[in-house]
Design an enzyme around this catalytic site. Structure first.
Site, PDB file in Angstrom:
ATOM      1  CG  ASP A 169      -2.046   1.038   1.107  1.00 34.02           C
ATOM      2  OD1 ASP A 169      -2.788   1.231   2.094  1.00 34.02           O
ATOM      3  OD2 ASP A 169      -2.119   1.698   0.036  1.00 34.02           O
ATOM      4  NE  ARG A 173      -3.715   5.326   0.658  1.00 30.41           N
ATOM      5  CZ  ARG A 173      -3.599   5.123  -0.662  1.00 30.41           C
ATOM      6  NH1 ARG A 173      -3.647   6.174  -1.491  1.00 30.41           N
ATOM      7  NH2 ARG A 173      -3.469   3.903  -1.169  1.00 30.41           N
ATOM      8  CG  ASN A 174      -0.280   4.380   3.576  1.00 24.86           C
ATOM      9  OD1 ASN A 174      -0.933   4.840   4.520  1.00 24.86           O
ATOM     10  ND2 ASN A 174      -0.775   3.505   2.720  1.00 24.86           N
ATOM     11  CG  ASP A 187       0.547   3.151   7.233  1.00 24.58           C
ATOM     12  OD1 ASP A 187       1.342   2.527   6.507  1.00 24.58           O
ATOM     13  OD2 ASP A 187      -0.344   2.599   7.915  1.00 24.58           O
TER      14      ASP A 187
END
Ligand SMILES: CC(C)(C)c1ccc(C(=O)Nc2cc(-c3ccccc3)nn2-c2ccccc2)cc1
Length: 314
Positions: A169, A173-174, A187
C-alpha cells in the site's frame, strides 16, 4: 497466495530478530489525538528516557481499542514484531510497545509535518488558497525539491525490497514528513478511514488501493516487490501532481478497466523527462520487465548529482 510461513507482507518470520522493546506506561504522556481509525486512535505524546536517560522524546502513539478480542491482540503483537525488525533512515522509526494497561500502544517517532499527501496539497504552486500554518504561508515546492522527496521514498523502498518486505500500500498518504523535510515511509493504519476514496472493494475481498495497483494485483491478487515498484511509480506521479488522486477523472470501475487494458497515467505538467521515463519503467505490464528499486535509486542518485539540491541552511 502467500507462503504460510510468511506474514501478510511476504516476510519470513524471523524469530531471532524480535528486538521488540517494552515501554513503561508511566513514561508515556499523551498530549492530543492526531488521528482516528476503526481500530484505534493515534496521539501526539512524549516518552521519557526513550533515547537519552533524562530526556523526553516526542512520539506518535497508536492505541488499540481497549475492548479488542484476542485475535486483534495477536495481530497487534505480530505487526509490532514485524515493525521492530525494519530500521532505516527513510522508514518511520518504531520504538516499541506498551502492553501494561488496558489499552495497548505502539510508539513511533513523531513526524511533525504529517502525511505526505496533505503536505503536497498544501504546497501546490497552483493552489490558490494558501494554507497558513502558524500564519506563515507554506512555500510552494519546486521540482528539485520533489526529486529529493522521491529519492528518499526510493531509498526506503530499496531497503524494504532488500528485506523481502512487500508493502502492498505504498502511496503518499502512507508516507510521513518530519523535521528538516525528511520523508519516511510509514503509517498508522488510518488511511482507509482518512483517505477512504483511495480504496475500493474488489469482489468480496478486502478493500484495495486500486489506483495504485498493477494488473496482476487486480486480476490475481498477487502482491510482490514488483507490484510495489508499480505503486512507487504511481506515488511519483502523485508527487509531481502535488497530491492529485491518480485517475481522478474516472470511477473505480473505469480505473480497473484502464489498468487491465494497460492504459497508463499521463505525464504530469512540468514533469522532467527522466522522471516520466522512471514512471514508465515502473509500469511495464510484465512484472519482470519493471525497473528494480535499486535501478530506480541509481537513476535518481545520478540525476540528483547533476542538480545538487542545496539544503536550506538559513
Ligand atoms: C513502512 C513500514 C514498514 C514502517 C510499514 C509497513 C506496513 C504498515 C502497516 O501495516 N500499516 C497498516 C495498515 C493497517 C490497516 C488498517 C485497517 C485495515 C487494513 C490495514 N494497519 N496498519 C498498521 C498497523 C499497526 C501499526 C501501524 C500501522 C505500516 C508501516
Amino acid at each position: 497466495v502467500d507462503n504460510p510461513n510468511y506474514n501478510g507482507h511476504g516476510r519470513k518470520r524471523d524469530e531471532s530478530s524480535s528486538s521488540l522493546r517494552k515501554i513503561k506506561l508511566e513514561t508515556i504522556l499523551l498530549i492530543r489525538a492526531i488521528g482516528e481509525g476503526a481500530f484505534g486512535r493515534v496521539f501526539l505524546g512524549t516518552c521519557a528516557h526513550l533515547l537519552k536517560k533524562d530526556e523526553f522524546t516526542f512520539v506518535a502513539v497508536k492505541t488499540l481499542k481497549g475492548d479488542c478480542n484476542e485475535l486483534v491482540r495477536a495481530d497487534f503483537e505480530r505487526e509490532a514484531e514485524m515493525l521492530a525488525t525494519l530500521q532505516h533512515r527513510n522508514i518511520v522509526t518504531f520504538y516499541g510497545v506498551c502492553t501494561e494497561g488496558e489499552q495497548w500502544m505502539m510508539v513511533f517517532e513523531f513526524m511533525e509535518h504529517g502525511d505526505l499527501n496533505k503536505y503536497l496539497r498544501d504546497r501546490d504552486p497552483d493552489s490558490r488558497i494558501r494554507v497558513h500554518e502558524n500564519n506563515r504561508a507554506d512555500q510552494p515546492l519546486h521540482t528539485d525539491e520533489l526529486m529529493k522527496i522521491i529519492m528518499q521514498i526510493g531509498n526506503g523502498m530499496e531497503y524494504l525490497a532488500s528485506q523481502h518486505f512487500v508493502h502492498r500500500d505504498l502511496a503518499t498518504r502512507n508516507c510521513l514528513v518530519g523535521s528538516s523535510y525528511i520523508v519516511k515511509i510509514g503509517d498508522f493504519g488510518m488511511s482507509r478511514d482518512v483517505y477512504s476514496t483511495d480504496y475500493y472493494r474488489v469482489g468480496d475481498a478486502a478493500v484495495l488501493p486500486v489506483r495504485w495497483l498493477p494488473p496482476e494485483s487486480l486480476v490475481y491478487r498477487t502482491f510482490t516487490v514488483e507490484s510495489d515498484v508499480w505503486s512507487f511509480g504511481v506515488t511519483v506521479w502523485e508527487i509531481y501532481t502535488y497530491g492529485k488522486q491518480p485517475w481522478y477523472e474516472y470511477s473505480n470501475m473505469q480505473v480497473i478497466e484502464h489498468i487491465r487494458n494497460c492504459k497508463l497515467l499521463s505525464r504530469p505538467p512540468n514533469c522532467p523527462d527522466v522522471v516520466f521515463d522512471l514512471m514508465l519503467g515502473c509500469w511495464k505490464a510484465n512484472p519482470q520487465e519493471r525497473l528494480t528499486m535499486s535501478q530506480i535509486c541509481n537513476i535518481l542518485r545520478e540525476e540528483l548529482s547533476k542538480h545538487p539540491v542545496y539544503l536550506p541552511i538559513i
